[in-house]
Design a protein around this motif. Structure first.
Motif, PDB file in Angstrom:
ATOM      1  N   ASN A   1      -8.310 -13.079  -3.210  1.00 54.98           N
ATOM      2  CA  ASN A   1      -8.466 -13.623  -1.852  1.00 54.98           C
ATOM      3  C   ASN A   1      -8.808 -15.114  -1.941  1.00 54.98           C
ATOM      4  O   ASN A   1      -8.711 -15.730  -3.001  1.00 54.98           O
ATOM      5  CB  ASN A   1      -9.546 -12.853  -1.092  1.00 54.98           C
ATOM      6  CG  ASN A   1     -10.844 -12.770  -1.890  1.00 54.98           C
ATOM      7  OD1 ASN A   1     -10.992 -13.361  -2.961  1.00 54.98           O
ATOM      8  ND2 ASN A   1     -11.808 -12.023  -1.374  1.00 54.98           N
TER       9      ASN A   1
ATOM     10  N   THR B   1       0.849  -1.184   0.000  1.00 56.67           N
ATOM     11  CA  THR B   1       0.000   0.000   0.000  1.00 56.67           C
ATOM     12  C   THR B   1       0.883   1.230   0.000  1.00 56.67           C
ATOM     13  O   THR B   1       2.029   1.200   0.454  1.00 56.67           O
ATOM     14  CB  THR B   1      -0.920   0.033   1.234  1.00 56.67           C
ATOM     15  OG1 THR B   1      -0.120  -0.001   2.409  1.00 56.67           O
ATOM     16  CG2 THR B   1      -1.878  -1.138   1.233  1.00 56.67           C
TER      17      THR B   1
ATOM     18  N   ARG C   1     -11.203  -6.557   9.589  1.00 58.40           N
ATOM     19  CA  ARG C   1     -10.213  -6.371   8.533  1.00 58.40           C
ATOM     20  C   ARG C   1      -9.052  -7.357   8.648  1.00 58.40           C
ATOM     21  O   ARG C   1      -8.471  -7.755   7.634  1.00 58.40           O
ATOM     22  CB  ARG C   1      -9.698  -4.933   8.556  1.00 58.40           C
ATOM     23  CG  ARG C   1     -10.775  -3.912   8.198  1.00 58.40           C
ATOM     24  CD  ARG C   1     -10.280  -2.495   8.372  1.00 58.40           C
ATOM     25  NE  ARG C   1      -9.127  -2.213   7.548  1.00 58.40           N
ATOM     26  CZ  ARG C   1      -9.208  -1.932   6.244  1.00 58.40           C
ATOM     27  NH1 ARG C   1     -10.369  -1.909   5.638  1.00 58.40           N
ATOM     28  NH2 ARG C   1      -8.105  -1.679   5.559  1.00 58.40           N
TER      29      ARG C   1
ATOM     30  N   ARG D   1      -8.337  -3.540  -2.365  1.00 54.12           N
ATOM     31  CA  ARG D   1      -7.116  -2.745  -2.314  1.00 54.12           C
ATOM     32  C   ARG D   1      -5.948  -3.520  -2.910  1.00 54.12           C
ATOM     33  O   ARG D   1      -5.071  -2.944  -3.565  1.00 54.12           O
ATOM     34  CB  ARG D   1      -6.803  -2.344  -0.868  1.00 54.12           C
ATOM     35  CG  ARG D   1      -7.812  -1.384  -0.265  1.00 54.12           C
ATOM     36  CD  ARG D   1      -7.353  -0.885   1.088  1.00 54.12           C
ATOM     37  NE  ARG D   1      -8.295   0.076   1.646  1.00 54.12           N
ATOM     38  CZ  ARG D   1      -8.041   0.849   2.696  1.00 54.12           C
ATOM     39  NH1 ARG D   1      -6.867   0.768   3.300  1.00 54.12           N
ATOM     40  NH2 ARG D   1      -8.951   1.698   3.143  1.00 54.12           N
ATOM     41  N   LYS D   2      -5.942  -4.808  -2.667  1.00 52.45           N
ATOM     42  CA  LYS D   2      -4.893  -5.669  -3.228  1.00 52.45           C
ATOM     43  C   LYS D   2      -4.936  -5.632  -4.754  1.00 52.45           C
ATOM     44  O   LYS D   2      -3.893  -5.547  -5.417  1.00 52.45           O
ATOM     45  CB  LYS D   2      -5.080  -7.095  -2.714  1.00 52.45           C
ATOM     46  CG  LYS D   2      -4.003  -8.084  -3.134  1.00 52.45           C
ATOM     47  CD  LYS D   2      -4.334  -9.470  -2.607  1.00 52.45           C
ATOM     48  CE  LYS D   2      -3.245 -10.465  -2.950  1.00 52.45           C
ATOM     49  NZ  LYS D   2      -3.603 -11.846  -2.517  1.00 52.45           N
TER      50      LYS D   2
ATOM     51  N   ARG E   1     -12.451  -2.953   1.398  1.00 52.81           N
ATOM     52  CA  ARG E   1     -12.018  -4.348   1.487  1.00 52.81           C
ATOM     53  C   ARG E   1     -10.545  -4.489   1.116  1.00 52.81           C
ATOM     54  O   ARG E   1     -10.061  -3.891   0.173  1.00 52.81           O
ATOM     55  CB  ARG E   1     -12.861  -5.233   0.561  1.00 52.81           C
ATOM     56  CG  ARG E   1     -14.325  -5.325   0.951  1.00 52.81           C
ATOM     57  CD  ARG E   1     -15.127  -6.094  -0.086  1.00 52.81           C
ATOM     58  NE  ARG E   1     -14.730  -7.491  -0.157  1.00 52.81           N
ATOM     59  CZ  ARG E   1     -14.219  -8.067  -1.236  1.00 52.81           C
ATOM     60  NH1 ARG E   1     -13.991  -7.371  -2.332  1.00 52.81           N
ATOM     61  NH2 ARG E   1     -13.916  -9.345  -1.232  1.00 52.81           N
ATOM     62  N   ILE E   2      -9.850  -5.334   1.880  1.00 50.48           N
ATOM     63  CA  ILE E   2      -8.437  -5.586   1.617  1.00 50.48           C
ATOM     64  C   ILE E   2      -8.249  -6.221   0.243  1.00 50.48           C
ATOM     65  O   ILE E   2      -7.304  -5.891  -0.484  1.00 50.48           O
ATOM     66  CB  ILE E   2      -7.841  -6.499   2.705  1.00 50.48           C
ATOM     67  CG1 ILE E   2      -7.941  -5.822   4.075  1.00 50.48           C
ATOM     68  CG2 ILE E   2      -6.390  -6.845   2.385  1.00 50.48           C
ATOM     69  CD1 ILE E   2      -7.188  -4.536   4.192  1.00 50.48           C
TER      70      ILE E   2
ATOM     71  N   GLN F   1      -9.789 -10.350   6.652  1.00 50.30           N
ATOM     72  CA  GLN F   1      -9.621 -10.103   5.226  1.00 50.30           C
ATOM     73  C   GLN F   1      -8.149 -10.188   4.831  1.00 50.30           C
ATOM     74  O   GLN F   1      -7.795 -10.783   3.815  1.00 50.30           O
ATOM     75  CB  GLN F   1     -10.168  -8.722   4.859  1.00 50.30           C
ATOM     76  CG  GLN F   1     -11.648  -8.529   5.111  1.00 50.30           C
ATOM     77  CD  GLN F   1     -12.080  -7.103   4.794  1.00 50.30           C
ATOM     78  OE1 GLN F   1     -11.493  -6.426   3.969  1.00 50.30           O
ATOM     79  NE2 GLN F   1     -13.115  -6.646   5.474  1.00 50.30           N
ATOM     80  N   TRP F   2      -7.295  -9.553   5.639  1.00 50.47           N
ATOM     81  CA  TRP F   2      -5.860  -9.578   5.379  1.00 50.47           C
ATOM     82  C   TRP F   2      -5.331 -11.008   5.390  1.00 50.47           C
ATOM     83  O   TRP F   2      -4.582 -11.423   4.494  1.00 50.47           O
ATOM     84  CB  TRP F   2      -5.145  -8.730   6.431  1.00 50.47           C
ATOM     85  CG  TRP F   2      -3.653  -8.685   6.269  1.00 50.47           C
ATOM     86  CD1 TRP F   2      -2.923  -7.827   5.496  1.00 50.47           C
ATOM     87  CD2 TRP F   2      -2.707  -9.554   6.910  1.00 50.47           C
ATOM     88  NE1 TRP F   2      -1.579  -8.109   5.610  1.00 50.47           N
ATOM     89  CE2 TRP F   2      -1.421  -9.165   6.463  1.00 50.47           C
ATOM     90  CE3 TRP F   2      -2.822 -10.622   7.799  1.00 50.47           C
ATOM     91  CZ2 TRP F   2      -0.254  -9.809   6.900  1.00 50.47           C
ATOM     92  CZ3 TRP F   2      -1.657 -11.261   8.222  1.00 50.47           C
ATOM     93  CH2 TRP F   2      -0.396 -10.848   7.774  1.00 50.47           C
TER      94      TRP F   2
ATOM     95  N   CYS G   1      -6.375 -13.004   2.294  1.00 49.78           N
ATOM     96  CA  CYS G   1      -5.561 -12.684   1.112  1.00 49.78           C
ATOM     97  C   CYS G   1      -4.199 -13.352   1.191  1.00 49.78           C
ATOM     98  O   CYS G   1      -3.672 -13.830   0.175  1.00 49.78           O
ATOM     99  CB  CYS G   1      -5.397 -11.169   0.982  1.00 49.78           C
ATOM    100  SG  CYS G   1      -6.868 -10.314   0.410  1.00 49.78           S
TER     101      CYS G   1
END
Length: 257
Positions: free
Chosen positions: A212, A3, A228, A17-18, A13-14, A231-232, A235
């Motif tokens: 993910n 990031t 979150r 963003r990914k 959402r992660i 979510q991380w 992924c």
């Protein structure tokens, strides 16, 4: 998954963003900071605006006037423009671009090759095409998308009940990326399908990335959207697993010379 601290993200959402980081990293590593970027099927313009913050000159296009209106409302950058226009019309105008984004678009098309042929003409000889699609045999498509499509087609009363439950849980029919009325998937790509599709349209894939794992599968999705760290972790798990387990593919395409 990287990031940029100085940038803000419209995606929460992660996984989103990914995907955005994959796109911006691919373009930043290969093109000049003021390069011309085309965002095809830009929807609400989230990707276009993010690339605009990085200094790129971006044109976001979509055939949905509703989504373009939304994109224009949210835009404050002179180097980012949005138009209700087809890719075919851009070719007719002779416009070419240093990079083209085709993110979460091909799965909605009955004939994705027809668009790819147009994008080939719009891309400069040394340009990049960034394609992201759901994994057609991944957890999300197998356990959510396909069953929902079949349920809606064959069991109207069950589908109406599901919609009521989803609404009560806070789910909507649109996404942050697009406010279009129809977001149905009609293509279900495996990694090998993308490789064949690229070759058939005079491209080659030079880089793959993963989205993910099971975050989009209910009931895990209901919990993960509030936490979150889950979510991380999801992924990170996707990165460690074989490609067939990822929820989506990120890919960089180049023209075959």
């Amino acid at each position: 998954m990287t990031t940029t601290p100085s940038l803000t993200y419209e995606y929460d959402r992660i996984a989103d963003r990914k995907r955005l980081d994959f796109i911006s990293d691919a373009i930043s590593g290969k093109t000049q900071s003021h390069a011309k970027i085309l965002d095809v099927g830009c929807g609400n313009g989230v990707i276009s605006r993010h690339l605009g913050k990085l200094g790129f000159n971006v044109l976001g296009i979509d055939v949905s006037a509703q989504t373009i209106d939304r994109a224009r409302t949210l835009n404050t950058m002179p180097n980012v423009q949005f138009e209700v226009i087809s890719a075919e019309q851009l070719v007719a105008q002779g416009d070419t671009f240093d990079a083209i984004i085709c993110s979460e678009v091909l799965e909605h098309l009955q004939d994705p090759s027809s668009l790819l042929k147009v994008l080939y003409q719009s891309l400069k000889p040394d340009g990049l095409l960034i394609v992201t699609v759901p994994n057609g045999s991944g957890p999300r498509e197998l356990f959510v998308t396909r069953p929902v499509l079949k349920m809606r087609e064959n069991n109207d009363w069950i589908w109406k009940a599901v919609v009521k439950v989803k609404t009560a849980l806070g789910y909507t029919g649109t996404t942050v990326q697009s406010a279009a009325d129809n977001l149905d998937h009609v293509q279900f790509f495996k990694k090998s399908d993308l490789e064949v599709l690229s070759s058939e349209n005079n491209f080659r894939i030079v880089r793959f990335g993963k989205a993910n794992f099971i975050e989009d599968v209910f009931p895990f999705s209901f919990v993960a959207k509030k936490i979150r760290s889950l979510q991380w972790l999801d992924c990170k798990i996707a990165d460690a697993l074989p490609y067939r387990f990822t929820g989506g593919f990120f890919s960089v395409w180049e023209k075959v010379k």
